[in-house]
Design an enzyme around this catalytic site. Structure first.
Site, PDB file in Angstrom:
ATOM      1  N   PHE A  13       0.839  -1.204   0.000  1.00  0.00           N
ATOM      2  CA  PHE A  13       0.000   0.000   0.000  1.00  0.00           C
ATOM      3  C   PHE A  13       0.879   1.261   0.000  1.00  0.00           C
ATOM      4  O   PHE A  13       0.882   2.034  -0.964  1.00  0.00           O
ATOM      5  CB  PHE A  13      -0.920  -0.085   1.233  1.00  0.00           C
ATOM      6  CG  PHE A  13      -1.538   1.205   1.668  1.00  0.00           C
ATOM      7  CD1 PHE A  13      -2.204   2.030   0.758  1.00  0.00           C
ATOM      8  CD2 PHE A  13      -1.470   1.614   3.003  1.00  0.00           C
ATOM      9  CE1 PHE A  13      -2.783   3.227   1.172  1.00  0.00           C
ATOM     10  CE2 PHE A  13      -2.046   2.796   3.424  1.00  0.00           C
ATOM     11  CZ  PHE A  13      -2.697   3.615   2.506  1.00  0.00           C
ATOM     12  N   ASP A  33      10.368  -6.820  -3.476  1.00  0.00           N
ATOM     13  CA  ASP A  33       9.174  -7.295  -2.769  1.00  0.00           C
ATOM     14  C   ASP A  33       8.962  -8.771  -3.086  1.00  0.00           C
ATOM     15  O   ASP A  33       9.253  -9.224  -4.198  1.00  0.00           O
ATOM     16  CB  ASP A  33       7.932  -6.478  -3.224  1.00  0.00           C
ATOM     17  CG  ASP A  33       6.822  -6.476  -2.177  1.00  0.00           C
ATOM     18  OD1 ASP A  33       6.314  -7.570  -1.860  1.00  0.00           O
ATOM     19  OD2 ASP A  33       6.463  -5.393  -1.694  1.00  0.00           O
ATOM     20  N   ASN A  34       8.457  -9.520  -2.111  1.00  0.00           N
ATOM     21  CA  ASN A  34       8.140 -10.935  -2.368  1.00  0.00           C
ATOM     22  C   ASN A  34       6.632 -11.174  -2.447  1.00  0.00           C
ATOM     23  O   ASN A  34       6.191 -12.310  -2.463  1.00  0.00           O
ATOM     24  CB  ASN A  34       8.759 -11.842  -1.294  1.00  0.00           C
ATOM     25  CG  ASN A  34       8.196 -11.574   0.090  1.00  0.00           C
ATOM     26  OD1 ASN A  34       7.445 -10.614   0.271  1.00  0.00           O
ATOM     27  ND2 ASN A  34       8.560 -12.401   1.050  1.00  0.00           N
ATOM     28  N   ASP A  58      12.822 -12.041  -1.243  1.00  0.00           N
ATOM     29  CA  ASP A  58      12.532 -11.983   0.183  1.00  0.00           C
ATOM     30  C   ASP A  58      13.717 -11.253   0.823  1.00  0.00           C
ATOM     31  O   ASP A  58      14.854 -11.734   0.728  1.00  0.00           O
ATOM     32  CB  ASP A  58      12.405 -13.414   0.714  1.00  0.00           C
ATOM     33  CG  ASP A  58      12.057 -13.458   2.192  1.00  0.00           C
ATOM     34  OD1 ASP A  58      12.356 -12.475   2.901  1.00  0.00           O
ATOM     35  OD2 ASP A  58      11.510 -14.481   2.632  1.00  0.00           O
ATOM     36  N   ARG A 108      27.010  -0.732   2.349  1.00  0.00           N
ATOM     37  CA  ARG A 108      27.883  -1.039   1.206  1.00  0.00           C
ATOM     38  C   ARG A 108      27.834   0.049   0.152  1.00  0.00           C
ATOM     39  O   ARG A 108      28.820   0.364  -0.489  1.00  0.00           O
ATOM     40  CB  ARG A 108      27.442  -2.348   0.536  1.00  0.00           C
ATOM     41  CG  ARG A 108      27.891  -3.606   1.216  1.00  0.00           C
ATOM     42  CD  ARG A 108      27.808  -4.820   0.280  1.00  0.00           C
ATOM     43  NE  ARG A 108      26.520  -5.056  -0.337  1.00  0.00           N
ATOM     44  CZ  ARG A 108      25.490  -5.686   0.251  1.00  0.00           C
ATOM     45  NH1 ARG A 108      25.605  -6.127   1.480  1.00  0.00           N
ATOM     46  NH2 ARG A 108      24.350  -5.874  -0.400  1.00  0.00           N
ATOM     47  N   TYR A 147       4.540  -7.938  15.902  1.00  0.00           N
ATOM     48  CA  TYR A 147       4.712  -6.717  15.102  1.00  0.00           C
ATOM     49  C   TYR A 147       5.407  -5.625  15.920  1.00  0.00           C
ATOM     50  O   TYR A 147       6.419  -5.063  15.494  1.00  0.00           O
ATOM     51  CB  TYR A 147       3.344  -6.244  14.637  1.00  0.00           C
ATOM     52  CG  TYR A 147       3.368  -5.038  13.725  1.00  0.00           C
ATOM     53  CD1 TYR A 147       3.982  -5.076  12.476  1.00  0.00           C
ATOM     54  CD2 TYR A 147       2.743  -3.851  14.113  1.00  0.00           C
ATOM     55  CE1 TYR A 147       3.969  -3.969  11.632  1.00  0.00           C
ATOM     56  CE2 TYR A 147       2.726  -2.740  13.271  1.00  0.00           C
ATOM     57  CZ  TYR A 147       3.335  -2.811  12.031  1.00  0.00           C
ATOM     58  OH  TYR A 147       3.322  -1.706  11.201  1.00  0.00           O
TER      59      TYR A 147
HETATM   60  P1  NAD Z   1       1.695  -3.676   3.039  1.00  0.00           P
HETATM   61  O1  NAD Z   1       1.493  -5.028   3.621  1.00  0.00           O
HETATM   62  O2  NAD Z   1       0.708  -3.185   2.053  1.00  0.00           O
HETATM   63  O3  NAD Z   1       3.140  -3.556   2.401  1.00  0.00           O
HETATM   64  C1  NAD Z   1       4.256  -4.249   2.903  1.00  0.00           C
HETATM   65  C2  NAD Z   1       4.997  -4.845   1.726  1.00  0.00           C
HETATM   66  O4  NAD Z   1       6.156  -5.546   2.211  1.00  0.00           O
HETATM   67  C3  NAD Z   1       4.170  -5.841   0.924  1.00  0.00           C
HETATM   68  O5  NAD Z   1       4.206  -5.522  -0.445  1.00  0.00           O
HETATM   69  C4  NAD Z   1       4.842  -7.183   1.208  1.00  0.00           C
HETATM   70  O6  NAD Z   1       4.700  -8.104   0.156  1.00  0.00           O
HETATM   71  C5  NAD Z   1       6.272  -6.759   1.464  1.00  0.00           C
HETATM   72  N1  NAD Z   1       7.043  -7.712   2.264  1.00  0.00           N
HETATM   73  C6  NAD Z   1       6.705  -8.257   3.459  1.00  0.00           C
HETATM   74  N2  NAD Z   1       7.662  -9.093   3.870  1.00  0.00           N
HETATM   75  C7  NAD Z   1       8.619  -9.097   2.908  1.00  0.00           C
HETATM   76  C8  NAD Z   1       9.861  -9.782   2.759  1.00  0.00           C
HETATM   77  N3  NAD Z   1      10.317 -10.635   3.689  1.00  0.00           N
HETATM   78  N4  NAD Z   1      10.605  -9.538   1.653  1.00  0.00           N
HETATM   79  C9  NAD Z   1      10.156  -8.670   0.702  1.00  0.00           C
HETATM   80  N5  NAD Z   1       8.996  -7.996   0.790  1.00  0.00           N
HETATM   81  C10 NAD Z   1       8.233  -8.214   1.887  1.00  0.00           C
HETATM   82  O7  NAD Z   1       1.789  -2.664   4.281  1.00  0.00           O
HETATM   83  P2  NAD Z   1       1.783  -1.067   4.292  1.00  0.00           P
HETATM   84  O8  NAD Z   1       0.558  -0.633   4.984  1.00  0.00           O
HETATM   85  O9  NAD Z   1       2.112  -0.530   2.957  1.00  0.00           O
HETATM   86  O10 NAD Z   1       3.004  -0.780   5.281  1.00  0.00           O
HETATM   87  C11 NAD Z   1       4.321  -0.549   4.796  1.00  0.00           C
HETATM   88  C12 NAD Z   1       5.270  -0.338   5.961  1.00  0.00           C
HETATM   89  O11 NAD Z   1       4.862   0.798   6.730  1.00  0.00           O
HETATM   90  C13 NAD Z   1       5.331  -1.532   6.908  1.00  0.00           C
HETATM   91  O12 NAD Z   1       6.661  -1.715   7.310  1.00  0.00           O
HETATM   92  C14 NAD Z   1       4.482  -1.086   8.071  1.00  0.00           C
HETATM   93  O13 NAD Z   1       4.909  -1.674   9.260  1.00  0.00           O
HETATM   94  C15 NAD Z   1       4.698   0.422   8.081  1.00  0.00           C
HETATM   95  N6  NAD Z   1       3.546   1.108   8.666  1.00  0.00           N
HETATM   96  C16 NAD Z   1       2.370   1.220   7.973  1.00  0.00           C
HETATM   97  C17 NAD Z   1       1.294   1.870   8.560  1.00  0.00           C
HETATM   98  C18 NAD Z   1      -0.013   2.041   7.836  1.00  0.00           C
HETATM   99  O14 NAD Z   1      -0.925   2.677   8.394  1.00  0.00           O
HETATM  100  N7  NAD Z   1      -0.173   1.558   6.625  1.00  0.00           N
HETATM  101  C19 NAD Z   1       1.408   2.375   9.872  1.00  0.00           C
HETATM  102  C20 NAD Z   1       2.607   2.205  10.545  1.00  0.00           C
HETATM  103  C21 NAD Z   1       3.676   1.591   9.928  1.00  0.00           C
END
Ligand code: NAD
Length: 320
Positions: A13, A33-34, A58, A108, A147
């Site tokens: 997102f 992204d995975n 990953d 790096r 989390y």
């Molecule tokens: P999301 O789940 O839509 O996006 C996270 C992305 O990370 C996904 O595309 C997922 O496939 C990828 N991902 C997860 N594990 C992975 C891995 N091991 N290797 C590669 N890719 C991986 O979530 P989001 O809402 O877009 O949040 C993004 C970041 O912002 C997160 O770290 C979240 O903790 C942080 N965050 C979001 C919010 C919010 O309100 N949306 C609030 C606080 C923090």
């Protein structure tokens, strides 16, 4: 020369909006992204651009990127309660190993590193609103601990990397953010309420709905992230919108904006659900000259329009 930015979690997102914003600003973007919780459709329109590259990896494994890199943004993590409860070990792994791999990549390459941390590091806060100096109130073995503690560890690792290796790190603590491309089934209040109302179903509010959140529109959040990339500030800096409202007020507003005649019903509130949440964004204002600009009715209307124009997804169920 344009900036080359690695966006880990770029198919999610927030990540997909960040990729778009960076590309629009003339940067080259490498999205790593995975698709654990992200969706290919979020970035499909970007694949045609020469300045965009997608690496399906990953980030808990080795992450290498050929050529120079100016900045690494670490957004990779399951982020909604439904996702991180279903993927507890993956969430801890990406907070620990994923953060380490991406810090090493930044070191790096001599790149700026920005960690997307979360307001969840404050847990169920006993200080309100939450300034960065508040250490939080987190249950380390509770249902959200995978989390909260992953992010707290990621912050500690980022801090240690900076102290030990001089890595140019920055930490932002993101508060609840909403907007187009949230998943209808991710259990967060905004997409749940909108999809329920648009389907003519009762809107399910947890508890008595008096618990509060402060909701930031995605464009404002992305603006803060870009400013943090361009800055050298180590953080942590809160990024969020300080206008706070109760979940019952949010439900009523969503019902009104959707224009549907649906009822509001109350469902049990989950354990360790924070009762209040509101960022103190003074520091981000001073350090990044940043403040959120999109008001809630405007942002929610754009989000409702986006959901209205999408094909119906799976049934919505609230898991705050
Ligand atoms: P999301 O789940 O839509 O996006 C996270 C992305 O990370 C996904 O595309 C997922 O496939 C990828 N991902 C997860 N594990 C992975 C891995 N091991 N290797 C590669 N890719 C991986 O979530 P989001 O809402 O877009 O949040 C993004 C970041 O912002 C997160 O770290 C979240 O903790 C942080 N965050 C979001 C919010 C919010 O309100 N949306 C609030 C606080 C923090």
């Amino acid at each position: 020369m344009s900036m080359r930015v690695v966006v880990a979690g770029g198919a999610g997102f927030l990540g997909s909006h960040l990729c778009e914003r960076l590309l629009a600003g003339g940067a080259e973007v490498i999205c790593v992204d995975n698709f654990l919780t992200g969706r290919p459709e979020n970035i499909d329109p970007l694949r045609a651009l020469d300045a965009f590259r997608m690496l399906r990896r990953d980030v808990t494994g080795s992450v290498d990127v050929a050529g120079p890199v100016d900045a690494v943004v670490h957004l990779a993590s399951p982020a909604s309660p439904v996702d991180y409860r279903a993927l507890p070990l993956e969430t801890l792994a990406v907070g620990a190993w994923g953060t380490r791999r991406l810090l090493e990549l930044a070191r790096r390459k001599g790149a700026r590193f920005v960690l997307a941390s979360t307001s969840e590091v404050y847990g169920d806060p006993q200080v309100h609103p939450q300034p960065e100096g508040y250490w939080g109130h987190v249950n380390p073995v509770g249902p959200r601990s995978m989390y909260d503690e992953a992010k707290r560890f990621a912050e500690a690792l980022t801090t240690a990397h900076r102290a030990t290796h001089g890595t140019r790190t920055g930490i932002v603590r993101i508060f609840n953010t909403y907007g187009p491309r949230m998943r209808a089934d991710d259990g967060r209040a905004v997409p749940t309420f909108i999809t329920q109302a648009l389907r003519g179903q009762p809107v399910t509010v947890a508890g008595d709905g008096s618990q509060t959140r402060s909701l930031c529109y995605v464009d404002d959040l992305v603006d803060g992230l870009v400013r943090m990339l361009d800055a050298e500030h180590p953080g942590p800096l809160n990024l969020g919108n300080p206008s706070e409202l109760s979940m019952l007020e949010l439900a009523r507003l969503v019902v009104r904006l959707c224009g549907e005649e649906v009822s509001i019903v109350f469902v049990p509130r989950p354990q360790d659900d924070p009762s209040v949440r509101r960022p103190d964004v003074t520091l981000a204002g001073e350090a990044l000259d940043w403040r959120p600009r999109v008001d809630l009715v405007d942002g929610l209307s754009r989000t409702v329009d986006w959901f209205r124009n999408r094909a119906a997804g799976p049934p919505a169920a609230l898991v705050p």
